[in-house]
Design a protein around this motif. Structure first.
Motif, PDB file in Angstrom:
ATOM      1  N   ALA A  21     -40.626  52.267  13.118  1.00 20.57           N
ATOM      2  CA  ALA A  21     -40.929  50.872  13.423  1.00 20.57           C
ATOM      3  C   ALA A  21     -42.433  50.618  13.330  1.00 20.57           C
ATOM      4  CB  ALA A  21     -40.422  50.520  14.825  1.00 20.57           C
ATOM      5  N   GLU A  22     -42.777  49.356  13.121  1.00 21.34           N
ATOM      6  CA  GLU A  22     -44.190  48.986  13.010  1.00 21.34           C
ATOM      7  C   GLU A  22     -44.738  48.561  14.364  1.00 21.34           C
ATOM      8  OE1 GLU A  22     -46.397  46.541   9.693  1.00 21.34           O
ATOM      9  OE2 GLU A  22     -45.634  45.140  11.194  1.00 21.34           O
ATOM     10  N   VAL A  23     -45.998  48.951  14.607  1.00 14.92           N
ATOM     11  CA  VAL A  23     -46.729  48.524  15.801  1.00 14.92           C
ATOM     12  C   VAL A  23     -47.870  47.635  15.335  1.00 14.92           C
ATOM     13  CG1 VAL A  23     -48.114  49.242  17.766  1.00 14.92           C
ATOM     14  CG2 VAL A  23     -46.126  50.599  17.067  1.00 14.92           C
ATOM     15  N   ASP A  24     -47.879  46.406  15.824  1.00 13.28           N
ATOM     16  CA  ASP A  24     -48.890  45.422  15.423  1.00 13.28           C
ATOM     17  C   ASP A  24     -49.697  45.019  16.651  1.00 13.28           C
ATOM     18  OD1 ASP A  24     -50.436  43.444  14.323  1.00 13.28           O
ATOM     19  OD2 ASP A  24     -48.757  42.391  13.357  1.00 13.28           O
ATOM     20  N   THR A  32     -57.586  39.846  13.648  1.00 20.73           N
ATOM     21  CA  THR A  32     -58.085  41.175  13.997  1.00 20.73           C
ATOM     22  C   THR A  32     -59.577  41.140  14.279  1.00 20.73           C
ATOM     23  OG1 THR A  32     -58.473  41.700  11.674  1.00 20.73           O
ATOM     24  CG2 THR A  32     -56.346  42.324  12.592  1.00 20.73           C
ATOM     25  N   ALA A  33     -60.146  39.944  14.350  1.00 19.42           N
ATOM     26  CA  ALA A  33     -61.597  39.836  14.505  1.00 19.42           C
ATOM     27  C   ALA A  33     -62.024  39.749  15.966  1.00 19.42           C
ATOM     28  CB  ALA A  33     -62.112  38.603  13.754  1.00 19.42           C
ATOM     29  N   GLY A  34     -61.066  39.799  16.904  1.00 17.57           N
ATOM     30  CA  GLY A  34     -61.432  39.721  18.304  1.00 17.57           C
ATOM     31  C   GLY A  34     -61.961  41.050  18.823  1.00 17.57           C
ATOM     32  N   ARG A  35     -61.857  41.238  20.113  1.00 13.82           N
ATOM     33  CA  ARG A  35     -62.352  42.475  20.701  1.00 13.82           C
ATOM     34  C   ARG A  35     -61.453  43.650  20.336  1.00 13.82           C
ATOM     35  NH1 ARG A  35     -63.948  40.744  26.917  1.00 13.82           N
ATOM     36  NH2 ARG A  35     -65.555  39.208  26.365  1.00 13.82           N
ATOM     37  N   LEU A  66     -48.921  51.236  11.524  1.00 14.79           N
ATOM     38  CA  LEU A  66     -49.827  50.704  12.536  1.00 14.79           C
ATOM     39  C   LEU A  66     -50.662  49.595  11.922  1.00 14.79           C
ATOM     40  CD1 LEU A  66     -51.118  50.920  15.365  1.00 14.79           C
ATOM     41  CD2 LEU A  66     -52.624  52.694  14.441  1.00 14.79           C
ATOM     42  N   ARG A  67     -50.738  48.496  12.658  1.00 15.20           N
ATOM     43  CA  ARG A  67     -51.451  47.341  12.133  1.00 15.20           C
ATOM     44  C   ARG A  67     -52.409  46.800  13.213  1.00 15.20           C
ATOM     45  NH1 ARG A  67     -49.583  43.573   7.980  1.00 15.20           N
ATOM     46  NH2 ARG A  67     -47.642  44.754   7.981  1.00 15.20           N
ATOM     47  N   GLY A  68     -53.653  46.528  12.796  1.00 11.88           N
ATOM     48  CA  GLY A  68     -54.606  45.864  13.681  1.00 11.88           C
ATOM     49  C   GLY A  68     -55.155  46.731  14.786  1.00 11.88           C
ATOM     50  N   LEU A  88     -51.600  52.197   7.593  1.00 15.80           N
ATOM     51  CA  LEU A  88     -52.665  51.911   8.562  1.00 15.80           C
ATOM     52  C   LEU A  88     -53.398  50.671   8.064  1.00 15.80           C
ATOM     53  CD1 LEU A  88     -53.938  55.561   9.138  1.00 15.80           C
ATOM     54  CD2 LEU A  88     -52.533  54.196  10.694  1.00 15.80           C
ATOM     55  N   THR A  89     -52.800  49.512   8.264  1.00 14.45           N
ATOM     56  CA  THR A  89     -53.314  48.279   7.684  1.00 14.45           C
ATOM     57  C   THR A  89     -54.015  47.426   8.731  1.00 14.45           C
ATOM     58  OG1 THR A  89     -51.207  47.136   8.047  1.00 14.45           O
ATOM     59  CG2 THR A  89     -51.477  48.302   5.962  1.00 14.45           C
ATOM     60  N   HIS A  90     -54.988  46.638   8.271  1.00 16.76           N
ATOM     61  CA  HIS A  90     -55.782  45.782   9.153  1.00 16.76           C
ATOM     62  C   HIS A  90     -56.422  46.584  10.287  1.00 16.76           C
ATOM     63  CE1 HIS A  90     -52.987  42.913   7.216  1.00 16.76           C
ATOM     64  NE2 HIS A  90     -54.021  42.076   7.270  1.00 16.76           N
TER      65      HIS A  90
END
Length: 485
Positions: A21-24, A32-35, A66-68, A88-90
């Protein structure tokens, strides 16, 4: 290695890994530009443990998706075998991943930020995807084997001067395409000895290097398909010496700039089609020495600087342009007078049935050759050029003959020369007397029967000398023209 102190984010990832499964970790808007807080942070050693010895659920395919996330530490998979798909995106990596010698199934780093990537001798069974990635350091894929497509489309790579080559793909082997339209690289790119079974797509790429070496260094590159650099902007030298491109090397609309130096070097290369057309003119030298090209699509307006065409061979030259445009290009050959270049151009015009253009090229060749001769050779060449155009303009001989015949006929009609033997000379004919003087082989019996005096005798000598010169140049020129045929 078991992780005894996993964070909540890492426990969540471990559970998802077992079932693929994907984890975002991004917010609802996908930002993805926050903290990059602890709730979005995963340690690289946790990823390594999952990939090498992670949990498996019966009937499920484990995968790392895994994302972000922010990944701290170094993801070290050197010489490891990873059987799981890696997404391993974003993500944001604090350290450059180490994949040297690793064997992976499929890897995607799409839309991630990395300080670099070390993957020499790495091998993937499927694609290696780095679409829209941003690298602040060097990327090394020397000797890597990609079983699918290598994707670098819209990726951005920047490396400091101390880092040397920004993107190094020496001896890379790709079983499909190297797909990198919109790639932006500040620093040298090396593809020496790379082997691509598909095509290399660098459409719209931006390659820039301030150093002395080539910005795109691809010596002995082998591509079974096309190399597309359409609309690319390359600041520095593009070096394709010894490359083998079975399809098309397309530089249409490309902006190649290296003023005062070599902008394009494709010497000793074997290319199916080379397209140098449209867009801004190349700023710098174009070197195609010793290359073999099946179809050369070359716009004269695209190449306005120095060229190097010595021993260049091509079968077809397009588009069809007047010979004057092509000859202006050969005049700018940095090797000086290159007979082979003129012969190739002549053959190209003859193949399409443009004999007039072919003759113009041969005439220009003789004139260019004349400039390399000593003074007496230049003088004799000038005489052949003026009289018969080195045999390529034979009607000039008739013009000269008629002009001299008219001058002599009028002069001797106004003042008949005295017969050598009174009572034995034939009736005087100014026309045939002049022909006797002009034609060194044919005799009408006039020259031997009459003897002019004063300046008329000087005119006779001049006509005899001119006749011999005219006859010699005609024979030499016509012989040369016939031999070319």
């Amino acid at each position: 290695m078991e992780i005894n102190d996993p964070t909540p984010a890492e426990r969540r990832l471990r559970r998802a890994f077992a079932t693929g499964a994907e984890v975002d970790f991004r917010d609802e808007s996908g930002d993805t530009a926050g903290r990059w807080g602890p709730e979005r942070t995963v340690r690289a050693r946790v990823l390594r443990t999952l990939l090498l010895d992670g949990p498996r659920e019966p009937g499920e395919t484990a995968a790392l998706k895994l994302r972000g996330a922010r990944i701290t530490g170094t993801l070290d998979l050197r010489d490891a075998t990873v059987e799981n798909v890696v997404h391993l995106t974003h993500c944001r990596f604090d350290d450059a991943p180490l994949l040297d010698g690793a064997h992976l199934r499929y890897v995607s780093l799409r839309d991630s930020e990395l300080p670099g990537l070390m993957a020499t001798r790495a091998r993937t069974d499927g694609n290696l995807r780095m679409t829209r990635c941003r690298f602040d350091g060097p990327v090394r894929l020397d000797g890597a084997r990609i079983g699918g497509v290598l994707l670098l489309d819209s990726a951005e790579l920047t490396a400091g001067e101390a880092a040397g080559t920004t993107l190094r793909l020496n001896h890379l082997a790709v079983a499909d395409d190297l797909y990198a339209p919109g790639l932006s690289v500040r620093g040298p790119v090396r593809l020496d000895g790379a082997d691509v079974a598909g095509s290399v797509d660098l459409t719209g790429a931006r390659l820039e290097s301030a150093g002395p070496e080539a910005v795109l260094h691809a010596q002995s590159l082998a591509v079974a398909g096309d190399v597309l650099l359409r609309e690319a902007r390359v600041t520095g030298r593009t070096d394709l010496r010894g490359a083998r491109v079975a399809g098309r090397l397309d530089l249409s609309y490309a902006d190649l700039s290296h003023p005062g130096r070599t902008a394009l070097r494709a010497s000793s290369a074997t290319i199916g089609e080379l397209w140098l057309r449209a867009g801004p003119a190349v700023r710098g030298t174009v070197n195609l020495r010793r290359s073999q090209i099946d179809v050369l699509f070359l716009d004269s307006e695209k190449v306005t600087g120095e060229v190097l065409f010595n021993s260049l061979g091509y079968t077809s030259l397009t588009p069809h342009e007047p010979a004057e445009h092509r000859l202006a290009l050969l005049e700018r050959d940095g090797d000086g007078y290159v007979p082979h270049a003129y012969e190739q151009l002549t053959a190209a015009y003859r193949r399409i049935g443009d004999d007039h253009a072919a003759r113009l090229v041969q005439l220009a060749r003789q004139r260019r050759h004349r400039r390399t001769l000593p003074w007496y050779g230049r003088l004799w060449g000038f005489a052949q050029d003026v009289t018969v155009g080195y045999g390529f303009r034979p009607l000039r001989a008739a013009g000269w003959l008629l002009s001299l015949l008219a001058i002599g006929s009028v002069a001797y009609a106004l003042h008949h020369p005295q017969p050598l033997k009174a009572g034995e000379a034939p009736p005087f004919s100014p026309v045939f007397y002049t022909l006797d003087l002009l034609l060194p082989v044919i005799s009408f019996g006039q020259e031997s029967a009459f003897a002019p005096r004063g300046w008329y005798q000087a005119l006779a000598y001049a006509l005899v000398l001119t006749g011999w010169i005219l006859a010699t140049t005609v024979v030499a020129g016509v012989t040369r023209a016939v031999s070319r045929q």
